[in-house]
Design an enzyme around this catalytic site. Structure first.
Site, PDB file in Angstrom:
ATOM      1  N   GLU A 168      -9.369 -21.733   7.666  1.00 57.74           N
ATOM      2  CA  GLU A 168      -8.792 -20.512   7.072  1.00 57.74           C
ATOM      3  C   GLU A 168      -7.323 -20.306   7.412  1.00 57.74           C
ATOM      4  OE1 GLU A 168     -10.869 -20.729   9.560  1.00 57.74           O
ATOM      5  OE2 GLU A 168     -10.562 -19.191  11.070  1.00 57.74           O
ATOM      6  N   ASP A 224      -1.291   1.524   0.026  1.00 52.15           N
ATOM      7  CA  ASP A 224      -2.733   1.797  -0.110  1.00 52.15           C
ATOM      8  C   ASP A 224      -2.997   3.212  -0.606  1.00 52.15           C
ATOM      9  OD1 ASP A 224      -2.749  -0.659   1.073  1.00 52.15           O
ATOM     10  OD2 ASP A 224      -3.199   0.125   3.069  1.00 52.15           O
TER      11      ASP A 224
HETATM   12  N1  ATP Z   1       2.237  10.765   7.060  1.00 51.26           N
HETATM   13  C1  ATP Z   1       1.066  10.807   6.409  1.00 51.26           C
HETATM   14  N2  ATP Z   1       0.794  11.793   5.542  1.00 51.26           N
HETATM   15  C2  ATP Z   1      -0.384  11.858   4.892  1.00 51.26           C
HETATM   16  N3  ATP Z   1      -1.352  10.952   5.023  1.00 51.26           N
HETATM   17  C3  ATP Z   1      -1.152   9.921   5.855  1.00 51.26           C
HETATM   18  C4  ATP Z   1       0.070   9.797   6.598  1.00 51.26           C
HETATM   19  N4  ATP Z   1      -0.016   8.685   7.349  1.00 51.26           N
HETATM   20  C5  ATP Z   1      -1.223   8.149   7.083  1.00 51.26           C
HETATM   21  N5  ATP Z   1      -1.920   8.874   6.188  1.00 51.26           N
HETATM   22  C6  ATP Z   1      -3.286   8.605   5.667  1.00 51.26           C
HETATM   23  O1  ATP Z   1      -3.953   7.750   6.585  1.00 51.26           O
HETATM   24  C7  ATP Z   1      -4.246   6.491   5.960  1.00 51.26           C
HETATM   25  C8  ATP Z   1      -4.054   5.353   6.965  1.00 51.26           C
HETATM   26  O2  ATP Z   1      -2.775   5.410   7.490  1.00 51.26           O
HETATM   27  P1  ATP Z   1      -1.976   4.124   8.012  1.00 51.26           P
HETATM   28  O3  ATP Z   1      -0.721   4.587   8.612  1.00 51.26           O
HETATM   29  O4  ATP Z   1      -2.872   3.275   8.796  1.00 51.26           O
HETATM   30  O5  ATP Z   1      -1.566   3.428   6.691  1.00 51.26           O
HETATM   31  P2  ATP Z   1      -2.007   2.112   5.922  1.00 51.26           P
HETATM   32  O6  ATP Z   1      -3.383   1.667   6.299  1.00 51.26           O
HETATM   33  O7  ATP Z   1      -0.881   1.157   5.986  1.00 51.26           O
HETATM   34  O8  ATP Z   1      -2.090   2.742   4.458  1.00 51.26           O
HETATM   35  P3  ATP Z   1      -0.917   3.163   3.512  1.00 51.26           P
HETATM   36  O9  ATP Z   1      -0.492   1.888   2.813  1.00 51.26           O
HETATM   37  O10 ATP Z   1      -1.528   4.155   2.600  1.00 51.26           O
HETATM   38  O11 ATP Z   1       0.167   3.746   4.389  1.00 51.26           O
HETATM   39  C9  ATP Z   1      -3.294   6.399   4.772  1.00 51.26           C
HETATM   40  O12 ATP Z   1      -3.813   5.562   3.755  1.00 51.26           O
HETATM   41  C10 ATP Z   1      -3.225   7.842   4.339  1.00 51.26           C
HETATM   42  O13 ATP Z   1      -4.331   8.214   3.548  1.00 51.26           O
END
Ligand code: ATP
Length: 603
Positions: A168, A224
Site C-alpha cells: 500500500e 469537508d
Molecule cells: N472553526 C469552526 N467553526 C465551525 N465548525 C468547525 C470549526 N472547526 C471545525 N469545525 C467542525 O468540526 C469538523 C472537524 O474539524 P477539523 O478541524 O478536524 O476539520 P477537518 O476534518 O479538516 O474538516 P474540514 O475540511 O471541514 O475543516 C469540521 O468538519 C466542522 O464541521
C-alpha cells in the site's frame, strides 16, 4: 455494494490500504479485528492489515480463526497480518532482534495470480520486527527478499495469501498492481465504487436524517464541511439549514469574510459567523508547549459547541447538528501514534456521541476520504476555491506561531557543518524543537539551519544526510538570505499574541499571493507559513526581538508522507524579500525536510 473488508490490526497504514482499494474503484471498509465471519460474508474478500503487535504477545489483536477456516473468501494478510495467518494456522513466527525497515529487493519464486504482470525482481517496502520461519500446512512460498525467506506465501487452493512487505505504500514499486491482482483476479470484485455518483443517494439520506427538523451545520471553511454543507443545501429548503462558523482568531487573513462571500456567490448566504477570537486568545495567554496549546484549544472548541447546542435547544427543540466528519475521523486506526492527543477537539467527543444516540447528528460524508469528498464537491458544481483548498489544521495559526520561554544562541555543530561543507554550505542547530515522525511515533527534536549557495537537489541531499546522521535533528531549514551570520541568531521568549498572529497572517498572505500569481498552488498539497521566535540581530536591530518566517510548501498525495516542494528558488527569494519588509521579521527560511522525519506542520 460488496467490496473488500480491511480488518484493523492496529497498523498506521490501515487507511492507506482501504484508500488504495477504493482508488481501484472498489468499495472498502475498515472493520475491527474481531469482526465475525457473518459480517464478512457480505464482502468479496478480506485484507488483514499490518500492525505494531507481535503474535507472541497475549494482548496483540487477533482475528477469529473462522475467518481463515470457515469464511471461504480470499484473505490477504499484510505484514503482521501475514504473521497472524501463519500463527493461527500452525506455522512459526519468531521475534527478530533488529527491526527491518526500508526498501528490499523482492524476487518472485513461483508465478501466481497475485504477481501477474509484476516483474520477477522489484523493490518492496519492509517494516517489521517479527518474521515467519515455517509455513502452515498447504502453504507455499511465492517470493523472497535477501533477508526474508517468506516475503510472499499462499495456500492457493484456499485463496489465503500473506505478504511481509507493504504493497500500500508508494515505495513498493508494483504495490498497486499486487493489490489490484488480489482484488480483481483473486476476489473477483467489481469496480463499481464512484463517490461522485452517490450524490442523489446522499441527498435522500440527508432528508431522511433531518426529517423536517432544522439543521445547524458546523462549517470550518475546510473542504469537508464546505462540501457537506453544500450537499445539505441541495437537500433542504433554505429555512431548514443554517451554517455556523466559529472564528477562533487563528484563521488566515480575511478568511472568515472570504468564506462568507464564497458561499454567498453560490447562493448560500445562511452562514452565521460566531466571533470567539478573544476567548481563544485569552485561553492561550501563557501556553508555550504545542500539546498544551492543543489541549487548551480543543476543550474550548467543545465548550463553544456545547453552548451552541444549548442555544439551539432554547430556540427550537426540533434541531439536528451537522458536521463535516469524514471517514478517517470516524476510524482512528489503533496504531496511529498520538491519535488521541492530536484529535482532542475532534468530531468524536462524548457530547457528539450523545447527539448521535439521540439521532440528532448529521454527518453526510462519514464514509468518504478527502479526495472522494473533492470529487463529490466537483460533481455538485462547487467552485474550486471551496473544493480544492489546501488542508488547514483545526487549531490554525495557533500551532504555526511557535512560542518559547528561552533565551539561547544558535549552536555550532561540527558534524552537521561538516556535511554542509562537502556541498559548499554551512550549518548550525537552532535550540528550538518541532514535531516529526520516526517509525510509529511522534518525535520532538531540534531544527538545523543551513545556508549558502545551492540548487534544490543539493538541499534535498544535505537535508537527508543531516536527518539520517543525527537523530536529535528531525528538520532542516535553508536560509533564503545569503548574508546570514549564525552567531547572530537568537531564540528568545515569545507567547501567542494578537500582534504575532497579525504578522504571521501578513506573511502567509504575501506567500500565498505570490504562489497564486505564479499559478503554482494546485501543485501543492499544502503550504504552511510558520513564525518562529528566532532573531537575527546582526546590523539591523541588535536589541530586537525580531522573528523568522518559515516557508513550508509540500507535495503529498494523502498527507501521510510528504516531500518538500521544489518551488523555484527565485520565487522563494521573492517571497522572502517581501516578507522581510514586515516589521519584526529578520529572516525567511525554506523548510527542506520530508515527512518522515519531519511532519508537515511544525507543531
Ligand atoms: N472553526 C469552526 N467553526 C465551525 N465548525 C468547525 C470549526 N472547526 C471545525 N469545525 C467542525 O468540526 C469538523 C472537524 O474539524 P477539523 O478541524 O478536524 O476539520 P477537518 O476534518 O479538516 O474538516 P474540514 O475540511 O471541514 O475543516 C469540521 O468538519 C466542522 O464541521
Amino acid at each position: 455494494m460488496p467490496g473488500i473488508a480491511v480488518l484493523d490490526l492496529g497498523g498506521q497504514y490501515c487507511h492507506l490500504i482501504a484508500r488504495r482499494v477504493r482508488d481501484l474503484g472498489v468499495f472498502s471498509d475498515i472493520l475491527p479485528s474481531d469482526t465475525e465471519v457473518e459480517t464478512l460474508r457480505h464482502f468479496d474478500g478480506v485484507i488483514l492489515s499490518g500492525g505494531p503487535g507481535s503474535v507472541s504477545e497475549p494482548d496483540a489483536p487477533r482475528v477469529p480463526q473462522t475467518v481463515l477456516t470457515d469464511l471461504g473468501k480470499p484473505v490477504l494478510g499484510i505484514c503482521y497480518g501475514q504473521q497472524l495467518i501463519t500463527d493461527l494456522l500452525g506455522g512459526t513466527v519468531i521475534r527478530e532482534h533488529v527491526r527491518e525497515y526500508g526498501l528490499a529487493s523482492l524476487s518472485i519464486i513461483e508465478p501466481d495470480l497475485l504477481f501477474q504482470d509484476v516483474p520477477s525482481d522489484s523493490m518492496a517496502w519492509m517494516s517489521h520486527g517479527d518474521t515467519v520461519t515455517s509455513l502452515p500446512r498447504g502453504f507455499r512460498r511465492l517470493a523472497k527478499t535477501e533477508t526474508c525467506d517468506f516475503a510472499a506465501v499462499a495456500d492457493v487452493d484456499k485463496r489465503i495469501y500473506g505478504i511481509q512487505f507493504h504493497p500500500e505504500v508508494t515505495h513498493t514499486q508494483h504495490g498497486m498492481a499486487i493489490l489490484s491482482n488480489f482484488v480483481f483476479h483473486i476476489c473477483h470484485a467489481q469496480p463499481t465504487w464512484n463517490p461522485a455518483s452517490l450524490k442523489d443517494k446522499l441527498i435522500e439520506q440527508i432528508r431522511a436524517t433531518a426529517a423536517g427538523r432544522k439543521v445547524y451545520f458546523l462549517v470550518s471553511g475546510g473542504v469537508d464541511s464546505n462540501v457537506a454543507y453544500a450537499l445539505c443545501a441541495q437537500a433542504l429548503p433554505p429555512d431548514q439549514l443554517e451554517g455556523l462558523y466559529v472564528d477562533t482568531g487563528f484563521m488566515r487573513k480575511n478568511e472568515s469574510e472570504q468564506l462568507r462571500l464564497a458561499f454567498e456567490r453560490i447562493g448560500l448566504p445562511n452562514i452565521r459567523i460566531i466571533d470567539d477570537s478573544q476567548r481563544f486568545l485569552d485561553a492561550m495567554q501563557d501556553a508555550i508547549d504545542p500539546e498544551e496549546k492543543r489541549q487548551r484549544i480543543g476543550p474550548l472548541f467543545i465548550e463553544i459547541q456545547q453552548e451552541l447546542v444549548s442555544a439551539m435547544e432554547n430556540e427550537n427543540h426540533n434541531w439536528v447538528l451537522g458536521q463535516g466528519t469524514i471517514y478517517p475521523d470516524t476510524i482512528e486506526s489503533g496504531g496511529t501514534a498520538g491519535a488521541e492527543v492530536i484529535k482532542t477537539h475532534h468530531n468524536r467527543v462524548p457530547m457528539i456521541a450523545e447527539l448521535a444516540a439521540q439521532n440528532r447528528l448529521l454527518e453526510p460524508l462519514q464514509e468518504f476520504y478527502k479526495d472522494e469528498v473533492r470529487a463529490l464537491g466537483q460533481a455538485l458544481g462547487l467552485p474550486p476555491d471551496l473544493v480544492n483548498r489546501h488542508p488547514f489544521p483545526g487549531p490554525g495559526l495557533a500551532i504555526r506561531t511557535l512560542c518559547s520561554d528561552r533565551h539561547a544562541k544558535a549552536m555550532p555543530h561540527g558534524g552537521i557543518d561538516g556535511i554542509c561543507r562537502e556541498f559548499g554550505l554551512h550549518g548550525c542547530v537552532l535550540p528550538l524543537k518541532s514535531v516529526g515522525v520516526q517509525g510509529d511515533n511522534r518525535s520532538y527534536k531540534n531544527v538545523a539551519m543551513i545556508s549558502g549557495v545551492a540548487v534544490l537537489e543539493t538541499l534535498s541531499q544535505v537535508s537527508t544526510r543531516i536527518t539520517n546522521g543525527y537523530k536529535d535533528v528531525n528538520r532542516v531549514v535553508y536560509c533564503l538570505d545569503a548574508a546570514i551570520d549564525f552567531k547572530a541568531l537568537r531564540v528568545h521568549d515569545a507567547l501567542l499574541t494578537s500582534e504575532r498572529l497579525d504578522v504571521l497572517r501578513e506573511a502567509d498572505a504575501i506567500a500565498h499571493q505570490l504562489l497564486h500569481a505564479h499559478g503554482l498552488e494546485h501543485q501543492l498539497w499544502q503550504f504552511p507559513v510558520v513564525l518562529i521566535p528566532v532573531s537575527h540581530g546582526a546590523g539591523r536591530r541588535s536589541e530586537s526581538k525580531g522573528e523568522t518566517v518559515i516557508l513550508r510548501p509540500v507535495y503529498s498525495v494523502d498527507g501521510m508522507t510528504a516531500e518538500f516542494a521544489k518551488l523555484p528558488l527565485p520565487l522563494l527569494r521573492e517571497m522572502a524579500r517581501a516578507i522581510c519588509q514586515l516589521p519584526t521579521i529578520d529572516l525567511v527560511c525554506f523548510d527542506v525536510s520530508n515527512k518522515p522525519p519531519a511532519t508537515i506542520e511544525w507543531e
